[in-house]
Design an enzyme around this catalytic site. Structure first.
Site, mmCIF file in Angstrom:
data_model
loop_
_atom_site.group_PDB
_atom_site.id
_atom_site.type_symbol
_atom_site.label_atom_id
_atom_site.label_comp_id
_atom_site.label_asym_id
_atom_site.label_seq_id
_atom_site.Cartn_x
_atom_site.Cartn_y
_atom_site.Cartn_z
ATOM 1 N N GLY A 114 0.800 -1.103 0.052
ATOM 2 C CA GLY A 114 0.131 -0.136 -0.138
ATOM 3 C C GLY A 114 0.865 1.372 -0.075
ATOM 4 N N SER A 115 0.389 2.285 0.714
ATOM 5 C CA SER A 115 1.134 3.706 0.567
ATOM 6 C C SER A 115 2.437 3.558 0.974
ATOM 7 C CB SER A 115 0.157 4.663 1.285
ATOM 8 O OG SER A 115 -1.253 4.672 0.511
ATOM 9 N N VAL A 116 2.876 2.796 1.882
ATOM 10 C CA VAL A 116 4.067 2.896 2.484
ATOM 11 C C VAL A 116 5.158 2.858 1.328
ATOM 12 C CG1 VAL A 116 3.803 2.264 4.855
ATOM 13 C CG2 VAL A 116 3.964 0.617 3.212
ATOM 14 N N ASN A 117 4.724 2.339 -0.041
ATOM 15 C CA ASN A 117 5.501 1.880 -1.016
ATOM 16 C C ASN A 117 5.743 3.195 -1.726
ATOM 17 O OD1 ASN A 117 6.793 -0.120 -2.454
ATOM 18 N ND2 ASN A 117 5.652 0.519 -4.191
ATOM 19 N N LYS A 118 4.891 4.300 -1.193
ATOM 20 C CA LYS A 118 4.989 5.602 -2.045
ATOM 21 C C LYS A 118 6.379 6.227 -1.919
ATOM 22 C CE LYS A 118 0.399 6.749 -2.314
ATOM 23 N NZ LYS A 118 -0.644 7.002 -1.354
#
Lengths: 587, 182
Positions: A303-307
């Site tokens: 999820g967004s931690v990959n941004k």
């Protein structure tokens, strides 16, 4: 001529002596011939009888080696071996099976009906009717009581048992050993060769009753004890992480949780909590699902931690000026699919820092499109996706990143915000450790060193490291992540007096049996502190919480663990890092 | 043949040999012994008997010689018995010493094993008693809890890291306070 009345001694006739000698010689010769014949006689399996005789007289007895301990980084024992006894029965020699079973059951704290089958000589059973285990790894005190009973047909054999004195602390990391003392899971399995040592052997000539024959063959090869394994774990911090994780799972009605605490500069894992946990002293009483160290063996869509990878690549490649403003709508149509932001909003002006801080999926997609598929794939690989970290844990998952040639029309877009690929929590923590470490990826590790049988401590070699992004890029990312906690989605991770840098993540879980995504989520928060001089990286992940957002469910878990880490490790607050260019701050 | 036996089968006293009448070595022709000092022909049977009689001890000398022989044999027997006894005793004693040392070594090894096991048990017990879960449970039962907030005390002065080997600015700031303390 002798005189009358005198006693005359005569020599025995020589022929009698000769006859006696010959008879004895013949008898002796016959015995020797028979002996030679017997010695040379071979059985149907091709072995000489003398070999059988030797095997009967000379008994090799294995001398088990003591299994090494597993210690935490401060030398606190997490797993130790203790002396024990195995209780066995010779059913043919048991006189009163029922009475014996009752007495044994009382001593062993078992039910008599569970003990009784081992004592019965079942003629229908084709197996060995002279030996059956009654109980394994019995305490020596209990064994002494059983020995004192002198029950016919009941015997004791020396053995050892593995004890985990801290019980469930680090259970999934430590693993456990089986009945025969072989590591079956976790570090116990991964470092079994090191921990097990080398068994010794006592070769002894014994009489038919098994008593040693004085002056007979007696060779002793002493066992070599196993080495102690010193882990990088901190027992107190591990416990605190597990307690916080269990509490967060309860509070959020989650299925499970994972917490990882790492030192970014060395890659040392200080805590790796997986909840719900289990007691490795009684591992067979728990569901097998609990045995897995899901921080290493299971991959999830981050999820967004990959941004953080999307943003790192964009900054490193210089495709997005930090003060560039994107006009970001709340949804976008790509490849026939519609991608949404977490919350509906009118089109907004956002810089890269805003995209990270507000965790905009659409903004991340716009950045990724500027970056391109090749560069995106290259940075995913440089951050360690798609291959095991090499932490040294058995069964480590490499994660799942589709090869570039298999990317669909939406792959670039979904990967930009952490869907369509899978990583382990440890891989994800290592990504944040890379940013915290000035752009240098350091291989995570669980083993600090070993202590040999002679007491010599041998530290593990330093973890390999490689530069992934420049120091400047890492510093800029740190500012963005600090901004995300100060004024973004991660405000619940704030700690008064400290500046935390981190990122929230909310990922939908794919169906297990068909394509597409379910309504179940993984909430996460990964960050480090203090932002200016990171001492620890903490990853907090909750599986299927009722409150799905990482900023709401996982950030408080991060905060709880971080507070304990600050107190326990004596972390001092650093200087505040400046805010990155953001929309509200631009002229 | 022993002396008593000889006495039984041959009771006739043999005359003691006189002067140089000892039998000589066989001559070169191998025909038997002859007087050393004469080259005469062999003596007749009567002469041989006389010579034999002369060689036999006299009745008065025999008991003394038997007594000496008995004493000699007795002494030999005593000596042999003593040597054998000493040898056996020595071997047995040595064996007993070796066995005793073996038992001692075995006992010491058992003691080492016992102490090593006791050490392992105590280590495990200490680890169990100091396990964080147990301490936390005990503390909770007694109404203890972790502090809510981390309180940081800032020492006045510029906040920057000190170079290696030099005191931190906070230490310098504290110095007059510490030194001024009574």
């Amino acid at each position: 001529m002798s005189r009358p009345g005198a006693v005359v001694l005569r020599r025995p006739p020589a022929h009698r002596l000769l006859t006696l000698l010959l008879t004895m010689g013949l008898a002796l010769f016959a015995i020797v011939v028979r002996l030679v014949l017997i010695q040379r006689t071979r059985t149907p399996d091709g072995r000489a009888l003398r070999v059988y005789g030797y095997d009967q007289r000379v008994q090799p007895i294995e001398l088990p080696a003591w299994r090494g301990r597993i210690l935490d980084r401060n030398g606190e024992p997490l797993a130790v071996s203790l002396e024990a006894r195995d209780v066995y029965a010779d059913p043919r020699s048991v006189r009163d099976p029922t009475g014996t079973a009752e007495r044994l059951a009382r001593a062993l704290d078992l039910r008599a009906r569970d003990v009784l089958p081992a004592l019965l000589d079942d003629p229908r059973d084709p197996g060995d009717d002279t030996f059956a285990w009654v109980a394994r790894h019995v305490d020596t005190e209990v064994a002494e009581r059983i020995e004192a009973m002198a029950l016919p047909g009941i015997g004791l054999l020396p053995s050892s048992r593995r004890s985990y004195p801290a019980r469930s602390v680090a259970a999934q990391v430590l693993g456990f050993v089986g009945t025969d003392g072989i590591g079956l899971a976790g570090l116990e399995a991964g470092y079994d060769d090191l921990l097990a040592g080398t068994p010794g052997e006592r070769i002894q000539e014994t009489d038919p009753l098994g008593r040693p024959i004085a002056g007979g063959v007696s060779i002793v090869r002493p066992p070599v004890p196993g080495s102690d394994l010193v882990t990088t774990l901190d027992r107190a911090l591990q416990f605190a992480a597990e307690e916080a994780c269990a509490e967060a799972v309860r509070t959020n009605g989650a299925k499970g949780g994972i917490v990882i605490v790492m030192r970014p500069s060395t890659g040392e894992v200080l805590a790796m909590a997986v909840c719900p946990s289990f007691d490795p002293n009684r591992f067979d009483e728990f569901d097998e699902e609990r045995w897995r160290n899901r921080a290493v063996t299971d991959a999830f869509e981050p999820g967004s931690v990959n941004k953080v990878i999307t943003a790192s690549a964009a900054i490193e490649e210089g495709v997005v000026p930090l003060d560039r403003e994107f006009v970001v709508p709340d949804e976008m149509r790509i490849g026939g699919f519609t991608i949404h932001d977490a919350h509906p909003h009118p089109p907004e002006r956002m810089t890269l820092a805003d995209i990270v801080a507000r965790s905009s999926n659409i903004g991340a997609v716009e950045v990724a499109q500027l970056l391109g598929e090749e560069r995106m794939a290259a940075y995913l690989s440089r951050f360690g996706y798609g291959r095991p970290t090499g932490v040294g844990f058995p069964g480590e998952s490499p994660g799942l990143v589709p090869p570039l040639d298999q990317w669909s029309a939406t792959s670039l877009a979904t990967m930009a915000y952490g869907q369509g690929l899978a990583v382990t929590p440890l891989q994800m923590a290592a990504v944040y450790a890379t940013i915290a470490n000035g752009g240098v990826w350091v291989r995570p590790r669980l083993v600090a060193g070993t202590v040999g049988p002679d007491g010599t401590y041998t530290p593990a070699p330093p973890s390999p490291r490689r530069r992934v992004v420049s120091e400047g890029t890492a510093a800029t990312l740190t500012q963005m992540l600090a901004y995300a906690v100060d004024d973004g989605t991660g405000t619940l991770a704030q700690i008064p007096g400290f500046q935390v840098a981190g990122k929230t993540g909310t990922a939908r879980k794919p169906y297990e049996d068909r394509p597409g995504y379910s309504d179940r989520h993984v909430a996460s928060f990964i960050g480090f502190l203090p932002a200016s001089r990171p001492e620890v990286v903490i990853a907090a992940i909750l599986d299927e919480p009722e409150t799905v957002y990482g900023g709401v469910a996982a950030a408080p878990l991060f905060q709880e663990v971080a507070r304990y880490a600050i107190r326990h490790l004596g972390i001092a607050p650093g200087r505040p890092v400046p805010a990155p260019p953001h929309a509200s701050g631009l002229p | 043949m022993s002396a008593p036996a000889r006495a039984l089968v041959d009771p006739v006293p043999t005359p003691r040999p006189t002067g140089r009448g000892r039998p000589g070595r066989p001559d070169a022709s191998g025909r038997g012994p002859g007087p050393r000092t004469s080259g005469r022909a062999p003596a007749p049977a009567t002469a041989r008997r006389a010579a034999r009689a002369a060689r036999a001890p006299s009745a008065a000398a025999r008991p003394a010689r038997d007594a000496r022989a008995r004493r000699g044999r007795l002494a030999f027997a005593v000596l042999a018995t003593a040597v054998a006894f000493l040898a056996v005793t020595g071997v047995v004693a040595l064996n007993a010493l070796v066995a005793q040392e073996g038992f001692r070594i075995e006992a010491l090894e058992r003691r080492i094993d016992g102490l090593a096991e006791a050490y392992r048990v105590r280590t495990e017990e200490a680890a169990r008693l100091s396990a964080p879960r147990r301490i936390a449970a005990w503390a909770r039962r007694h109404g203890m809890r972790l502090p809510d907030e981390v309180h940081i005390l800032h020492v006045p002065g510029p906040d920057r890291a000190a170079p290696v080997g030099e005191p931190h600015l906070s230490q310098l700031a504290l110095k007059p306070i510490v030194e001024g303390a009574p």
